[in-house]
Design an enzyme around this catalytic site. Structure first.
Site, PDB file in Angstrom:
ATOM      1  CG  ASP A 288      -0.287   0.208   2.511  1.00  0.00           C
ATOM      2  OD1 ASP A 288       0.906  -0.123   2.621  1.00  0.00           O
ATOM      3  OD2 ASP A 288      -0.946   0.708   3.451  1.00  0.00           O
ATOM      4  NE  ARG A 293      -3.824  -1.040   5.530  1.00  0.00           N
ATOM      5  CZ  ARG A 293      -5.111  -1.064   5.875  1.00  0.00           C
ATOM      6  NH1 ARG A 293      -5.953  -1.835   5.208  1.00  0.00           N
ATOM      7  NH2 ARG A 293      -5.560  -0.335   6.880  1.00  0.00           N
TER       8      ARG A 293
END
Length: 565
Positions: A288, A293
């Site tokens: 991300d 993430r």
């Protein structure tokens, strides 16, 4: 870099509060235009310094790093000037204010800094019309605990002034140290390399030569989604591992993430999924905006749910040198995350903690040496090496498992399910629904769980499957380390046999409401084919019950979720 003997004067600027500066699970996130308002960012930063450091503010040393999104550099300069005005002795900042969230956590811990400001809205869209965010991390490298974030919020409601050195200018585009005199006291800004500390740390944690040897016969893709991980991927996988440069996709950091949504899931990383479906690659990972993430894919886009990813890593931590050296304590997961890792903990004789959503809740467990690995179903996985989730670390951990087992991603999962059973899991996100609809949905579910007759009720899907309610509540967490209590963390409907429905209003958006519905069904079978069915098909009856009991379609007018993972 610049230094000079110029003496700067501290100004006290009169201000007034702004509504709604309450940090969520990962700081304050709003539209860029909100942060661009005069005094808005200044107010929040000043409150963060007061709440985060208190009487330790003067002489403190702070980190500043961000994901490179729009308004990142401007906010960094404001933080430097406000820090100088408040007696901070030194700012350590990434070149052009760029540092991944995991790198920030590591640097705070490595150099024993007082804390830091992270400039990111994580997986939210960027650009002039996108989102921005500021998060305060404490000296353990992790997000500020609720006691600090609540204090920040209270201060933003009463703030009347902030201190700043408005004419202080620092070139944060060049590595090096700048020295100033502010109010008669020294003030230093050190601009550091974006990747050096973090990459060196990863080389201490993992067996890079073993991973490099494994990768020589594999084709992999790593998608930075035009977020902050681009330079880290190039450094680790191209320069250190020797992969061809075209193995790393979308590695240029763009202030608007190329106009895309930097969230590594099957919807927003569809370009990567489509490439993997062609069958030319063995492994892929996406990350991300701020690098905390990850999404893991195997051959032909075999999708590893974040819940299964956490469980597989828990079962295979011994393949990573860091854990062979330091041992493995317990595990932890956020409450909505499936119970797959619980099965691993039980088999290994380890504790497994269930916390509210928000990485800050794992910090106390790590600092107390209770856990070695933790994760969230929202594509976050991490360990005690830092106090944030860590996307690049997760990809390296998976490659360590593959190099050790000599198996494909899919075979690793199939073997895992044959041992532990499979927790079929999905999450439905309904983004940007009206806040009124979200509140009505939660109120209706609250009425359901408070009804004494709900426990023992049998709910029937349109296809005839029946599920008997064993527990219905709003999750409450008492921190086993400091005793703090977090209430109203998500509506839970738990069924006999291990199936679960969870409903939450997300705290990571910048406008409206995001309703998240989590659906889980546990299957243990002597027939391996039972584990190979499509998750959406397997969970269809439970999804239908979730929509019925919550009246989601009626209240929101939505026939389909925005994102399914």
């Amino acid at each position: 870099m610049s230094g000079g003997t110029t003496s700067y004067t501290v100004e006290t600027v009169k201000t007034s509060p702004f509504d709604g500066q309450k940090p969520g699970t990962s700081g304050l996130r709003k539209a860029v235009t909100v942060f661009q308002q005069a005094h808005y960012t200044e107010n929040f930063v000043q409150a963060g310094l007061w709440a985060g450091l208190g009487d330790k503010l003067k002489g403190s040393v702070l980190l500043v790093g961000g994901d490179g999104r729009f308004f990142c550099e401007e906010a960094a300069h404001l933080i430097i000037r406000i820090a100088a005005g408040n007696g901070v002795s030194k700012i350590v900042i990434g070149k052009k204010a760029i540092l991944s969230t995991p790198a920030c956590s590591h640097i705070i811990r490595k150099y024993k800094l007082s804390g830091g400001f992270l400039l990111t809205a994580s997986h939210n869209p960027g650009g002039p019309d996108g989102d921005f965010g500021i998060k305060y991390n404490t000296d353990n490298g992790g997000p500020a605990p609720e006691g600090v974030t609540n204090k920040i919020y209270e201060l933003t409601k009463t703030i009347k002034e902030y201190k700043i050195v408005s004419n202080l200018k620092v070139d944060i585009g060049q590595l090096g140290t700048s020295k100033f005199t502010v109010g008669g006291e020294p003030f230093v800004v050190e601009v550091i390399d974006n990747t050096a500390d973090y990459v060196e740390f990863m080389k201490q944690i993992f067996d890079f030569p073993a991973i490099k040897t494994f990768l020589q016969t594999k084709r992999v893709l790593l998608n930075a989604m035009n977020g902050v991980t681009g330079p880290y991927l190039r450094k680790i996988f191209v320069e250190e591992m020797g992969l061809p440069s075209d193995s790393c996709l979308n590695c240029e950091i763009l202030p608007d993430f190329g106009g895309k949504h930097p969230d590594p899931n099957l919807t927003y990383a569809k370009d990567l999924v489509d490439i993997m479906k062609a069958g030319q690659h063995d492994f892929a990972a996406a990350f991300d905006g701020d690098g905390d993430r990850n999404m893991i894919l195997g051959h032909r886009a075999f999708f590893v749910t974040p819940c299964d990813s956490l469980a597989v890593l828990a079962a295979n931590l011994e393949s990573i040198p860091y854990f062979r050296q330091n041992g493995v304590k317990g595990f932890a997961r956020s409450m909505p995350t499936s119970e797959a890792v619980d099965k691993v903990a039980q088999r290994l004789g380890k504790d497994c903690y269930q916390t509210p959503t928000g990485w800050k809740f794992f910090g106390n467990l790590m600092d107390a040496d209770k856990i070695s690995l933790c994760g969230e179903e929202s594509f976050g996985t991490g360990s005690t090496h830092i106090r944030e989730k860590d996307g690049v670390w997760a990809a390296l951990a998976w490659l360590s498992v593959l190099a050790s087992t000599k198996k494909t991603v899919q075979d690793v999962l199939l073997d895992h399910w044959n041992i532990y059973g499979r927790n079929f899991f999905t999450r439905y996100d309904y983004e940007n629904v009206s806040s009124e609809a979200g509140e009505k949905l939660i109120a209706g579910l609250e009425a359901f769980i408070k009804n004494p007759n709900s426990k023992g009720t049998t709910l029937t899907a349109p296809t005839g499957q029946k599920y008997k309610v064993a527990v219905a509540d709003n999750f409450e967490y008492t921190d086993p380390i400091d005793g703090s209590v977090s209430k109203n963390q998500g509506i839970r409907i738990l069924f006999e046999g291990g199936s679960r429905l969870i409903f939450r209003l997300s705290g990571t958006g910048s406008s409206g409401a995001t309703i998240r519905v989590y659906v889980e069904e546990y299957v243990k079978s002597d027939n391996p084919s039972a584990y190979e069915q499509d998750a959406q098909a397997a969970l269809g009856p439970l999804v239908a019950i979730a929509l019925q009991v919550s009246k989601l379609r009626e209240l929101t007018g939505r026939d389909q979720p925005t994102v399914i993972t």
